[in-house]
Every structure is written in C-alpha cells, then in structure tokens.
Design an enzyme around this catalytic site. Structure first.
Site, PDB file in Angstrom:
ATOM      1  N   PRO A   2      -1.952   4.945  -1.230  1.00 11.21           N
ATOM      2  CA  PRO A   2      -0.865   4.281  -0.533  1.00 11.21           C
ATOM      3  C   PRO A   2       0.375   4.160  -1.392  1.00 11.21           C
ATOM      4  O   PRO A   2       0.385   3.475  -2.394  1.00 11.21           O
ATOM      5  CB  PRO A   2      -1.436   2.891  -0.234  1.00 11.21           C
ATOM      6  CG  PRO A   2      -2.712   2.794  -0.991  1.00 11.21           C
ATOM      7  CD  PRO A   2      -2.830   3.972  -1.860  1.00 11.21           C
ATOM      8  N   GLU A   3       1.404   4.827  -0.952  1.00 13.88           N
ATOM      9  CA  GLU A   3       2.728   4.624  -1.514  1.00 13.88           C
ATOM     10  C   GLU A   3       3.506   3.824  -0.468  1.00 13.88           C
ATOM     11  O   GLU A   3       2.926   3.344   0.499  1.00 13.88           O
ATOM     12  CB  GLU A   3       3.370   5.978  -1.846  1.00 13.88           C
ATOM     13  CG  GLU A   3       2.483   6.822  -2.775  1.00 13.88           C
ATOM     14  CD  GLU A   3       3.073   8.156  -3.167  1.00 13.88           C
ATOM     15  OE1 GLU A   3       4.313   8.261  -3.230  1.00 13.88           O
ATOM     16  OE2 GLU A   3       2.308   9.092  -3.414  1.00 13.88           O
TER      17      GLU A   3
END
Ligand SMILES: [Zn+2]
Length: 264
Positions: A2-3
DNA sequence: AGTCGCCCCTGGCCGC
DNA sequence: TGCGGCCAGGGGCGAC
C-alpha cells in the site's frame, strides 16, 4: 503493497462502511505488531470519520482515534469467518465486525495520544497532492543531497505516500534516471517530477490503486492500476515509448526498473 | 547529518 | 512432491 493510492482507496471504503457505526468492543488477537497495540478500549463509541495522513489511516471515534498502517500486506475487511493473520477486531453495535489482517505483521495499530499525536506522525513530510507542494518546495528539500532521487522521493520526510511502485512510474514519466543525485536536479526537473508524482497518484486513486497479489479494498475489491505500469516490475521488457530494454537494478536496497534511453 | 545495509515476517514462485 | 533460495507494495535502527 500500500502506497498512497491504495491507502486512500481503503480510507474511502472504510469510511463508507464505518461512518456512524458504533464500536462496542475492541478485541486484539495478539499484543501488537511491530509495536504493542497498547490499550485500545477508548476507541469504543461512534465512528465520526476515517482520515489519511501519509500511508497511515486514522479512524476517528468519539473519544479516540485509531492510527493504522498497512505495512506491506495489511488489509481491513468487514469480517465474515475468521482468517489466518487476523490481528484486531472492532465489534460494531449492528453486529458487523471490522477486522485488521496482516500476514507479514509490518503494520501498526495504536491510539493517538490526548493531543492527537503519535511519534510515527512526527517528522512526516508534505502531502504530495497538497497544491502547496510544488517543484520549488521539492528542490529546497533536496538541496545538497547526494543520494539517488528515487531514494529521496521514497523518504517520507521529503514527501509522503510515494513507495516503490509510484516512485518508479513518476521518474519514468518525468524522464529522470532514478539514480541521479537528488541535489543536482534543476528546478525544471523538480517541476516535472512533482507534476508526474501528482498525476500518477491521482490516476491510481481513480482506479482504486494497484493490486499486485494480495491487496484488497475494505469492501473486498481490487485495484486496476497494475495494468498501467510502464516500468514497475518490467525489467528486460521493452520501453513503451522507445522500445529499448528496460534495465533493472537496486537503489537503496529496492528493486528499480528504468529506461536507459528515455530517462537521463 | 546523511547514507547505507540489515532486519522485522509470511508466503508465493522458481529451479533443482 | 519437497525443499531451499529469492523476492515482495514499508519503515526503523544501528553503524559508518
Ligand atoms: Zn524508453
């Protein structure tokens, strides 16, 4: 996983699922992840909002805020049957359960203190989608720095939310070689890079982020941006612009792909 | 101070 | 099929 785009997608999904729901009990399934959870019982109460800062989620209840980081493999879901690696369950008054699952346990869950602070939030850099963050601001932050530009834009003190996927994609789109010493980028290059970061993040958010192997939204859906990767995980394959074979190397320990012809 | 390497942890994939 | 090695979206820490 997850960015910023993935965390923002989870935020929006969780807010839709949890806003105005009432947490009646917080049930940890272990004492913590990389840090201890601490006492989470003050989270009980109605959920007012779900916010995001950098790659952190903030679940605002009436009397406390839960800070949550997904690490590499974290996810939130409205629980059905228990699964391996469930670490935290929020029991809701309507009978639903919000469950945090994280196989690698690189994530974090803890309450903010009474002042709304937490040590991991101190020192974070600007939000990349803030209009006030521009090429001039980036150039100031990079002044005198000799590390590779890719490592710098992944440094959450320089700018938050950019990880290994979107750093590579933004550098390709702005024609900047990832290993260039950051302090030597001129203002025009900083402007191009900032514009590319904003564009690629917004594009990814608009399609629900990227799903590599296990990323899922709070509602269980998957992202679509992985179909638009131009360099990430494409070492050896042809550049979409010029056809040259993309190179693959490591920068600050992270795999990096780039075009030797388009990026300078 | 800035930079780099290593480590945390599980699981999927690939080659033998 | 089984097993060892390598790799993965992040980030904190200690050592130069
Ligand atoms: Zn090219």
């Amino acid at each position: 996983m997850p960015e910023l785009p993935e965390v923002e997608t989870v935020r929006a999904g969780l807010e839709g699922l949890l806003k105005d729901a009432v947490i009646v009990r917080v049930e940890p399934h272990r004492s913590g992840l990389r840090r201890p959870f601490g006492d989470l019982s003050a989270l009980s109460g109605p959920v007012r909002a779900v916010r995001r800062r950098a790659k952190y989620l903030l679940i605002d209840a009436a009397k406390a805020t839960l800070l949550s980081h997904l690490g590499m493999t974290g996810s939130w879901r409205i629980g059905d049957a228990p699964r391996a690696h469930d670490h935290l369950t929020l029991h809701l008054a309507d009978g639903r359960r919000a469950v945090f699952n994280d196989p690698r346990r690189f994530g974090l869950a803890a309450l903010l203190d009474a002042a709304g602070h937490h040590p991991v939030l101190a020192g974070l850099g600007p939000e990349p989608l803030d209009p006030a963050w521009d090429g001039a601001a980036l150039r100031v932050a990079l002044r005198g720095r000799k590390a590779a530009i890719k490592a710098m834009i992944m440094d959450q003190r320089i700018v938050v939310g950019v990880g290994n996927i979107y750093a590579q994609e933004a550098l390709f789109r702005s024609s900047i070689r990832p290993q260039r010493p950051a302090g030597r980028l001129d203002l025009a290059a900083c402007h191009r890079l900032v514009a590319a970061i904003k564009t690629v993040l917004n594009e990814a958010i608009s399609v629900g982020g990227s799903t590599i192997s296990d990323f899922v939204h709070a509602g269980g859906g998957t992202g679509l941006f992985q179909h638009r990767f131009q360099v990430y995980d494409r070492g050896g394959q042809p550049c979409v612009i010029c056809g040259a074979a993309l190179r693959r190397t490591a920068i600050a320990g992270r795999t990096t792909c780039w075009c030797p012809r388009c990026q300078r």
